[in-house]
Every structure is written in C-alpha cells, then in structure tokens.
Design a protein around this motif. Structure first.
Motif, mmCIF file in Angstrom:
data_model
loop_
_atom_site.group_PDB
_atom_site.id
_atom_site.type_symbol
_atom_site.label_atom_id
_atom_site.label_comp_id
_atom_site.label_asym_id
_atom_site.label_seq_id
_atom_site.Cartn_x
_atom_site.Cartn_y
_atom_site.Cartn_z
ATOM 1 N N GLN A 13 0.826 -1.207 0.000
ATOM 2 C CA GLN A 13 0.000 0.000 0.000
ATOM 3 C C GLN A 13 0.860 1.256 0.000
ATOM 4 O OE1 GLN A 13 -1.642 -1.393 3.689
ATOM 5 N NE2 GLN A 13 -3.690 -1.592 2.821
ATOM 6 N N PHE A 14 0.280 2.336 -0.530
ATOM 7 C CA PHE A 14 0.925 3.647 -0.486
ATOM 8 C C PHE A 14 -0.162 4.699 -0.354
ATOM 9 C CE2 PHE A 14 1.939 7.622 -2.607
ATOM 10 C CZ PHE A 14 3.098 8.008 -1.947
ATOM 11 N N ALA A 15 0.079 5.675 0.517
ATOM 12 C CA ALA A 15 -0.877 6.781 0.664
ATOM 13 C C ALA A 15 -0.135 8.103 0.684
ATOM 14 C CB ALA A 15 -1.692 6.619 1.938
ATOM 15 N N LEU A 16 -0.736 9.077 0.033
ATOM 16 C CA LEU A 16 -0.268 10.462 0.075
ATOM 17 C C LEU A 16 -1.416 11.309 0.606
ATOM 18 C CD1 LEU A 16 1.738 12.764 -0.611
ATOM 19 C CD2 LEU A 16 0.645 12.869 -2.872
ATOM 20 N N CYS A 17 -1.196 11.942 1.759
ATOM 21 C CA CYS A 17 -2.216 12.781 2.384
ATOM 22 C C CYS A 17 -1.701 14.218 2.417
ATOM 23 C CB CYS A 17 -2.528 12.295 3.791
ATOM 24 S SG CYS A 17 -3.087 10.575 3.882
ATOM 25 N N VAL A 18 -2.390 15.105 1.713
ATOM 26 C CA VAL A 18 -1.947 16.493 1.574
ATOM 27 C C VAL A 18 -2.973 17.417 2.209
ATOM 28 C CG1 VAL A 18 -1.306 18.321 -0.043
ATOM 29 C CG2 VAL A 18 -0.780 15.926 -0.584
ATOM 30 N N GLY A 19 -2.505 18.333 3.049
ATOM 31 C CA GLY A 19 -3.378 19.332 3.647
ATOM 32 C C GLY A 19 -2.669 20.675 3.738
ATOM 33 N N ASP A 49 -0.470 -2.623 -4.693
ATOM 34 C CA ASP A 49 -1.863 -3.011 -4.895
ATOM 35 C C ASP A 49 -2.861 -1.880 -4.660
ATOM 36 O OD1 ASP A 49 -1.334 -5.973 -5.168
ATOM 37 O OD2 ASP A 49 -0.552 -5.641 -3.152
ATOM 38 N N HIS A 50 -2.544 -0.980 -3.732
ATOM 39 C CA HIS A 50 -3.528 0.021 -3.313
ATOM 40 C C HIS A 50 -2.847 1.356 -3.096
ATOM 41 C CE1 HIS A 50 -6.992 1.178 -0.306
ATOM 42 N NE2 HIS A 50 -7.074 1.817 -1.456
ATOM 43 N N ILE A 51 -3.324 2.380 -3.805
ATOM 44 C CA ILE A 51 -2.838 3.748 -3.669
ATOM 45 C C ILE A 51 -3.996 4.613 -3.160
ATOM 46 C CG2 ILE A 51 -1.884 5.758 -4.860
ATOM 47 C CD1 ILE A 51 -0.815 3.819 -7.003
ATOM 48 N N VAL A 52 -3.721 5.438 -2.172
ATOM 49 C CA VAL A 52 -4.693 6.420 -1.693
ATOM 50 C C VAL A 52 -4.075 7.807 -1.822
ATOM 51 C CG1 VAL A 52 -6.004 7.283 0.283
ATOM 52 C CG2 VAL A 52 -5.787 4.813 -0.092
ATOM 53 N N ILE A 53 -4.793 8.729 -2.438
ATOM 54 C CA ILE A 53 -4.342 10.114 -2.563
ATOM 55 C C ILE A 53 -5.452 11.010 -2.034
ATOM 56 C CG2 ILE A 53 -3.725 11.975 -4.152
ATOM 57 C CD1 ILE A 53 -2.473 9.858 -5.980
ATOM 58 N N THR A 54 -5.135 11.823 -1.029
ATOM 59 C CA THR A 54 -6.124 12.751 -0.480
ATOM 60 C C THR A 54 -5.560 14.168 -0.548
ATOM 61 O OG1 THR A 54 -5.451 12.801 1.862
ATOM 62 C CG2 THR A 54 -6.739 10.897 1.113
ATOM 63 N N LEU A 55 -6.361 15.096 -1.005
ATOM 64 C CA LEU A 55 -5.951 16.482 -1.200
ATOM 65 C C LEU A 55 -6.969 17.401 -0.532
ATOM 66 C CD1 LEU A 55 -5.122 16.334 -5.038
ATOM 67 C CD2 LEU A 55 -3.519 16.033 -3.143
#
Length: 285
Positions: free
Chosen positions: A3-9, A79-85
């Motif tokens: 898994q990989f996640a990028l959380c931007v705020g 398998d799973h990418i999450v990107i939140t902006l």
C-alpha cells in the motif's frame, strides 16, 4: 498487500494573505493518515503526509508521480494507492487549445503564485495533469482519491464566496485579478471537473473518486466542537470508521445526509464503476 498513501493538507499559502488561509486542511491530512493506519492496515512507512510549506507543487505532484511509477514497475506489487488532497480549489483559463471555451479546475499548492492576470500553472495542480497521471493506472491496482476542495464550476463572483458564518469558509480562491476572473468565467457552466475527466477516460483502470462538492458548489472549511476540518472529510471519516456503510455508494449517502442535517449546502460526489460503488471503500473490484 502493498500500500501507499499520500495525504496532503494546506492551510497556509506562501503568497496568499492570511485572510485567505484555511483552518482544517492540515487536520484532514492527519486524520485520514491516522484512519488508514488504524482501520485499513497501512504501515506508517507507507504513508506520506505533506502539509503547508512541505506541500509545494513539485513535492505533491512528484509524490503522486512516484506512486504511479511504482504501480507500473514489474516486481513492485503495489496493490492500493490512496491520494487525499485538502486545500483551496481554483480555476485558470484553459491554454491547451483543445477546449478554448472552457477553464481548467486546479488544486492550490503551498507555492501558489500569480503569473500575469491568472495563477501560474507551475504553482498548482491542474485537472488535466491529474487526468493524465491517473490514466497510467494499470489493471489490478486500486486508486482511491479524496478531494476536499472547491470546484466552483459556474461563476467566480467573489462576493458569492464570502463565508456566511464565522465558523465556516469556502475552500476556494478566485483568480488573482479581475481580468483573470473574466478569463475563467468564459468557461461558465461548461466547466469540467476531474470527475468528468475520469468518467470519460479510456484508461485501462480508473480511480475511485470522492469529491467534496458538485462543480457549481464550494466546499466548507468548518469548526466541529472547537476543531476545524473540511466538512466533507469530517463526515467521510465518520462514515468510514463507523463501519456502518457496506459500500462506497452507502458511504456517499451517509455523508450527504449529514451535510444536509448540519445545513451545509455542498453535496459530495462519487465517481466509480458500478462494481466500485457496490463494494466497500478500500476494497478492490
């Protein structure tokens, strides 16, 4: 599963006055990151959080590009990418020549700056860039995208965007000059959003997109019991961590029910295939 996640705020912006800063975007990034670890099995090392000064155009887009590069690298097994902006949304006149009567939707990064009458495209992330990046998503990789930012697709009249309450403000910043606003308004009701681009994409695989509002609406940055979040992110996380929603479609229904109950005018949007809508968030289909 890898898994990989990028959380931007982004609350603060290098070249915007404090009156245009936000309050809940950094909390959004932190809260999503925490939920991914707590409820969805993401290791701390698989989550990148970029906030304020660290969330420049190069850093944010570079991290997203790196994720798609990994997804397309044999042996990576991502398998799973999450990107939140979470940030301000804005618009700028389309310059690609293929849509001369429309405007581009854009996500403001920390280094947002003016170029002539409009925003500098090198200081924000344009919907066309996200579309081209997400078109590289290979089959077998799930990409969940959460956008808590305004789209404001029908008009940029600044007076309409003033917050009606002290504890709520729109996540939208108009083009920096009257000339820039005039150029963007030329798009009018024909403005596309990233949701439209994903829907029309011919890519082998498509991301699942949760967006905070319709193209003609603004998304709220709001106070919840003394702590700020995006209204959409706040209710989305409530729905995800409660476990009461059996599918992404049910999640969006719950979010919109809570937005209505709390008198927010925005309506969250979901773009996904039929199987994507009928399976749980974070689940492949």
């Amino acid at each position: 599963m890898t898994q990989f996640a990028l959380c931007v705020g982004i609350n603060r912006f290098e070249n915007l006055p404090m009156t245009s800063w936000l309050n809940g975007c950094v909390n959004d990034a932190a809260d999503v990151s925490a939920l991914l670890g707590r409820a969805f099995g993401f290791a701390d090392t698989s989550i990148t959080v970029l906030t304020d000064r660290a969330a420049t155009k190069d850093a944010v887009f570079g991290a997203m590009t790196e994720a798609l590069d990994r997804a397309n690298t044999p042996g990576e097994h991502l398998d799973h990418i999450v990107i939140t902006l979470s940030s301000h949304g804005t618009q700028l006149p389309d310059t690609s020549g293929d849509e001369d009567d429309r405007v581009d939707e854009a996500f403001a990064t920390y280094d947002l700056r003016q170029s002539g009458a409009a925003w500098n495209p090198g200081s924000l992330i344009v919907d066309d860039e996200l579309h081209d990046l997400f078109a590289r998503l290979p089959k077998g990789v799930l990409l969940d995208v959460i956008l808590d930012t305004c789209h404001s697709g029908s008009g940029l009249r600044a007076m309409d965007l003033l917050p009606s309450r002290d504890d709520r403000r729109p996540r939208f910043v108009p083009p920096p000059t009257p000339l820039g606003r005039d150029g963007a308004e030329a798009g009018g009701a024909d403005t596309r959003t990233l949701r439209d681009l994903i829907r029309s994409s011919k890519a082998a695989a498509k991301p699942v997109l949760f967006a905070a509002c319709r193209a003609d609406q603004t998304a709220a940055d709001a106070n919840f019991d003394g702590r700020y979040n995006g209204a959409f992110t706040h209710f989305l996380l409530d729905a995800l961590q409660s476990g009461a929603a059996s599918s992404r479609g049910e999640v969006i229904k719950q979010v919109n029910a809570k937005l209505r109950d709390r008198k927010f005018t925005q309506r969250a949007q979901l773009e996904a295939s039929a199987p994507g809508k009928s399976t749980a968030w974070g689940t492949a289909f």
